[in-house]
Structure formats: C-alpha cells, structure tokens
Enzyme design. Structure first.
Site, short mmCIF file in Angstrom:
data_model
loop_
_atom_site.label_atom_id
_atom_site.label_comp_id
_atom_site.label_asym_id
_atom_site.label_seq_id
_atom_site.Cartn_x
_atom_site.Cartn_y
_atom_site.Cartn_z
N SER A 170 -3.42 20.81 31.82
CA SER A 170 -2.64 20.91 30.58
C SER A 170 -2.96 22.23 29.86
CB SER A 170 -2.95 19.71 29.67
OG SER A 170 -4.26 19.83 29.18
N GLU B 85 -3.42 25.24 43.20
CA GLU B 85 -2.31 24.69 42.41
C GLU B 85 -1.97 25.61 41.24
OE1 GLU B 85 -3.14 20.87 40.54
OE2 GLU B 85 -0.99 20.51 40.31
N SER C 20 -4.84 12.23 40.42
CA SER C 20 -4.83 11.57 39.10
C SER C 20 -4.82 10.06 39.22
CB SER C 20 -3.60 12.01 38.30
OG SER C 20 -3.54 13.40 38.24
C1 LIG Z 1 5.21 16.90 36.47
C2 LIG Z 1 3.87 16.37 36.85
C3 LIG Z 1 3.53 16.29 38.19
C4 LIG Z 1 2.27 15.80 38.56
N1 LIG Z 1 1.97 15.70 39.88
C5 LIG Z 1 0.76 15.22 40.24
C6 LIG Z 1 0.43 15.06 41.62
O1 LIG Z 1 1.23 15.35 42.52
N2 LIG Z 1 -0.78 14.56 41.94
C7 LIG Z 1 -1.69 14.22 40.99
O2 LIG Z 1 -2.80 13.81 41.35
N3 LIG Z 1 -1.41 14.34 39.67
C8 LIG Z 1 -0.21 14.81 39.28
N4 LIG Z 1 0.11 14.94 37.95
C9 LIG Z 1 -0.85 14.45 36.95
C10 LIG Z 1 -1.54 15.56 36.19
O3 LIG Z 1 -2.50 16.19 36.99
C11 LIG Z 1 -2.17 14.91 34.95
O4 LIG Z 1 -1.13 14.40 34.15
C12 LIG Z 1 -2.98 15.91 34.17
O5 LIG Z 1 -4.16 16.23 34.85
C13 LIG Z 1 -3.35 15.37 32.77
O6 LIG Z 1 -3.97 14.14 32.86
P1 LIG Z 1 -3.48 12.88 32.00
O7 LIG Z 1 -2.00 12.73 32.17
O8 LIG Z 1 -4.34 11.74 32.34
O9 LIG Z 1 -3.72 13.30 30.47
P2 LIG Z 1 -5.10 13.34 29.71
O10 LIG Z 1 -6.11 14.02 30.53
O11 LIG Z 1 -5.42 11.95 29.24
O12 LIG Z 1 -4.76 14.26 28.48
C14 LIG Z 1 -4.13 13.77 27.29
C15 LIG Z 1 -4.13 14.90 26.25
O13 LIG Z 1 -5.48 15.25 25.90
C16 LIG Z 1 -5.70 16.66 26.10
N5 LIG Z 1 -7.06 16.87 26.59
C17 LIG Z 1 -7.67 16.20 27.61
N6 LIG Z 1 -8.92 16.66 27.79
C18 LIG Z 1 -9.11 17.66 26.88
C19 LIG Z 1 -10.21 18.53 26.57
N7 LIG Z 1 -11.35 18.46 27.25
N8 LIG Z 1 -10.04 19.43 25.59
C20 LIG Z 1 -8.86 19.51 24.88
N9 LIG Z 1 -7.79 18.70 25.13
C21 LIG Z 1 -7.92 17.79 26.10
C22 LIG Z 1 -4.67 17.07 27.14
O14 LIG Z 1 -4.38 18.45 27.06
C23 LIG Z 1 -3.49 16.20 26.77
O15 LIG Z 1 -2.77 16.80 25.72
C24 LIG Z 1 1.35 15.40 37.56
C25 LIG Z 1 1.71 15.48 36.20
C26 LIG Z 1 2.95 15.96 35.86
C27 LIG Z 1 3.30 16.02 34.39
#
Ligand SMILES: Cc1cc2nc3c(=O)[nH]c(=O)nc-3n(C[C@H](O)[C@H](O)[C@H](O)COP(=O)(O)OP(=O)(O)OC[C@H]3O[C@@H](n4cnc5c(N)ncnc54)[C@H](O)[C@@H]3O)c2cc1C
Length: 420
Positions: free
Chosen positions: A383, A259, A144
């Site tokens: 998510s 994962e 990410s």
């Molecule tokens: C506890 C935790 C541990 C993590 N550990 C790691 C790790 O070790 N390594 C790593 O690389 N990442 C890690 N992450 C990151 C995680 O992979 C991302 O947070 C996740 O992929 C969501 O991306 P974002 O936070 O950018 O949210 P966004 O992608 O910006 O999403 C924001 C909102 O929009 C919604 N959304 C996005 N796209 C769509 C779509 N196409 N259709 C409908 N809704 C949509 C999402 O569901 C969410 O509600 C971790 C996250 C958490 C919470």
C-alpha cells in the site's frame, strides 16, 4: 552461443512480428471515436476470459517457438541467454503491434517465475519454467490472508511435514487470477515456535491438486479478478519447496521486490496508463479549458507524470549501464498510484454527476471503472503507506517501524488464533 548484436536482434524481432501480427495504426485520440474503456481491472465474463486466455497462450507459444519467449532466460532451461535490455527492446517493438492481451501472465512471469529461478530445485525449474514462459502454465501468488496483508509475516496457513511431502491447510485471499492458474507460489507457516518472520516456508503448489478450492471475489467495479483460495490438507512434494525450511521470508521478499519493480516500471509512473491527451480533450469537450483550478490540476498531473517517467528511465538506464538501481525503483510504484489518484480526482472534478449516472454519453460513465479501480492499485503490491515506510527507512534512513516484533515466538503473539 554466438553473440547477437542489438541491431541483429531488432531485425529478427521485427521480422517475427511482421510475419505474425498486425502493426498498430497511428493512434490518434479523437473525442467520441473508438472505445471509451479506461478500466484498470479486467471486467469480463468467464467465457470471454477463457477465450482470451487461449489466445494469449497461443501467442506465447509462437514466441517460444521463435526463441523469443524467454529472452533473458538461461539456455539450459530453454531461455535465450541475452541481456535483460534485449527483453525490454522486444517489449517496446511488440507494443507497436496488435497482439492478444498478455495480462494473464503478469504475476506468473513477473513474480513467480523469477522466484522459482532463484529458490527452486533444478527439477522444479525444469518442470515449470519452460512451460510458464511458453504459456502452457499460468502462475499466481498466494501470500495474503484475512489476517496478513501489509504485515505478511503474520500469515497462518500451515504446512506440516509428512515424510517426503507437506500437508498445507489454511486460507489465502485476494489471489489475482487463481481462477485460471495452474500453479501458485504459497508461503506457509512451518514453525510457530520461531519469531514470525523466521518460521515461514515457500512452496510451488499445483492449483488443480485435491483440496484446493478457489472462490471468486467480486470487486466494486463489478468484475471478479481475484479470489479466496482454501487449502484442505493439500499434498505438496518436498522437492516443490522454495528455499530452505523456515527461510520463506527471503523467498517472499524476492517475489515482492519483483512485484513492485514490475508494477512501478511497467506503468512508467502512470504515463503508460493515463493519457493526458485524453484528459485534455475531456476538459475541452466540457468547455472547462479556461477553468483555472482544473487547468492547474491537469498541469500538476502532467508534471508528475513527466517526472515519474524520467525517473523510471533513469533507473532503467542505470541497470543497462551495469549499475545497481538506486531508490528510483522503490518510488516507482508509489509514483504510479499517486498519479492515477490525481488523474481520477481530476476526471471526477470535470465529469461530476456524469461519473455516477450512466446517460449513455460516450467517454463519461466509463471513467467510473478507472476511478473505482485506483484504490485497488494503491493497495496491491504494497500500500502507499507501507511503501512510504520503506522509503523512509531504507532510502532516508529514518528509524524502523516500532510495530514489528521480530523476537517473540509467533505462537505467543496476539494475532488471531495462530499456533494451534
Ligand atoms: C488489486 C489487488 C490485487 C491483489 N492481488 C494479490 C495476489 O495476487 N496475491 C496476494 O497474495 N495478495 C494480493 N493482493 C492483496 C494485497 O497484497 C493486500 O491487500 C495488501 O498487502 C494489503 O493488505 P490488507 O488488504 O490486509 O490491508 P492491511 O494490511 O490490513 O492495511 C489496511 C490499511 O492499514 C495501512 N497500514 C498497514 N500497515 C501499516 C503500517 N505499518 N504503517 C502505516 N500504515 C499501515 C495500509 O496502508 C492500509 O491503508 C491484492 C490486492 C489488490 C488490491
């Protein structure tokens, strides 16, 4: 290697566990007794974390020496070469004993190691896999970025070829466990002239290399389990590449599939993390057991937990019988987080203000760690919304999400400042 029957293996494991660990007593929940901790994320100090890490590593080393640390791994890499069902049997047996927490290895062994096994060079497999399964090396997942989460293929961390090496520069975020990791699986953009899924490449990076900077992020529960990771011209040898140049999307998918399966199956749909006995006692303690709405909520949770547990079991039984798992595993992670959310809402309804103000009363305020932890679980590893998209497209056969542009060169897409 001589064939080991399941019975002989069970005997061997029990003998190992009896010799090295203490069996857990029968766990009976009694209101007001023992620890009232129900946190989903680790909330410990750095010193405590390092102490627990050493204990965790010592336990894995013991398992390795006994031939029980990589039960399904190939013998040429130090594995035992037994079916995955033997590994699950080991986990079931081990769960009956007190052992140091093994959460440090969840990402490295659950996701990074299977990806190395599938995509790395033989040298890299030899160099890292035995050390990871022995607990000497801990791995993290560097996917990410601030502008790439659900839409992972928008990532902008660059890897530029420099002879036999690559130079990595950029920023990753939410990297769980980076603070104690030795290696990471990083996905980088190697060709911005290709469409976004096609110009990516995966690497194994040394987290202690010059130019890697790890900065902790504090989550709303108080602890700091994940980090920002900055790369400034970090040198990675070409033989640490995972898969072919510009084929990183396939590499990333290997990790993501592991994962989701690990989170979903490991949580048994929530029944492993949410104890309905504990929730029933909570209801009884506050004299709300005759409240029809709360009773309904608790039973609804019980039904969903049971369905999720049985669905997971069906998927595992199919795998054991040599069949491909169906959609069961796709729904496992979603079922887990939905059940945790149901549990959190139920607890909030029962406890009310006790959840927000710490009166010192046993088993009340401590629940806020769980309630505040559930949103993170709904985001990590895909998510809820994204998993629903996957189920609708791949299981139900509905049309694809129209938002994905798989043809335009990444450089020409309007996402941030890519292509520079
Ligand atoms: C506890 C935790 C541990 C993590 N550990 C790691 C790790 O070790 N390594 C790593 O690389 N990442 C890690 N992450 C990151 C995680 O992979 C991302 O947070 C996740 O992929 C969501 O991306 P974002 O936070 O950018 O949210 P966004 O992608 O910006 O999403 C924001 C909102 O929009 C919604 N959304 C996005 N796209 C769509 C779509 N196409 N259709 C409908 N809704 C949509 C999402 O569901 C969410 O509600 C971790 C996250 C958490 C919470």
């Amino acid at each position: 290697m001589a064939e080991v029957t399941e019975d002989a293996f069970r005997e061997e494991v029990v003998a190992f566990l009896d010799a090295n660990a203490t069996p857990r007593g029968e766990e009976k929940f009694v209101w007001g007794e023992g620890s009232d901790q129900v946190a989903l994320f680790d909330e410990k100090s750095r010193d405590a974390e390092l102490r627990q890490l050493e204990e965790a590593k010592a336990w894995r080393a013991k398992r390795w020496d006994a031939g029980l640390a990589w039960i399904f791994g190939p013998p040429e890499l130090g594995g035992r070469g037994l079916p995955a069902s033997y590994d699950r049997l080991y986990s079931t047996l081990e769960s009956r004993y007190e052992i140091p927490t093994q959460s440090f290895f969840g990402i490295g062994l659950g996701m990074v190691a299977p990806t190395i096994l599938a995509h790395a060079t033989d040298e890299v497999k030899q160099k890292y896999l035995p050390a990871m399964y022995r607990g000497d090396l801990v791995g993290c997942q560097l996917f990410s970025e601030p502008g790439a989460g659900s839409d992972l293929a928008s990532l902008q961390t660059r890897a530029l070829r420099d002879g036999d090496e690559w130079l990595i520069s950029g920023q990753k975020v939410w990297t769980s466990g980076a603070q104690y990791s030795d290696i990471g699986e990083v996905i980088c953009r190697t060709d911005p002239d290709q469409p976004k899924h096609k110009g990516l490449t995966g690497f194994v990076v040394d987290m202690h290399a010059p130019g890697v900077e790890v900065r902790p992020l504090r989550q709303m529960t108080g602890g700091a389990s994940f980090n920002e990771v900055f790369f400034s011209d970090v040198r990675v040898p070409d033989d640490h590449r995972l898969g072919d140049v510009n084929q990183g999307w396939t590499v990333a998918l290997t990790t993501l599939m592991n994962e989701r399966a690990a989170i979903g199956a490991g949580g048994a749909g929530g029944s492993g993390m949410v104890s309905t006995t504990r929730l029933t006692e909570l209801l009884n303690h506050y004299g709300s057991a005759s409240d029809p709405v709360l009773r309904q909520e608790l039973m609804d949770l019980h039904v969903h937990l049971t369905v999720a547990r049985l669905t997971n079991q069906r998927a595992l039984d199919k795998i054991k019988a040599g069949q491909a798992p169906g959609p069961e595993l796709t729904t496992a992670k979603l079922a887990l987080t939905q059940n945790m959310t149901r549990a959190a809402e139920f607890v909030a309804h029962v406890l009310g203000p006790r959840l927000a103000a710490d009166t010192g009363e046993w088993g009340t305020y401590s629940w806020n760690q769980f309630v505040l932890g559930t949103p993170g679980m709904r985001i990590a590893g895909g998510s809820d919304e994204v998993l629903r998209n996957i189920i609708s497209e791949r299981v139900l056969g509905l049309p694809k999400d129209p938002g994905i542009d798989s043809k335009t060169a990444f450089r020409d897409l309007k996402v941030g400042t890519q292509g520079s």
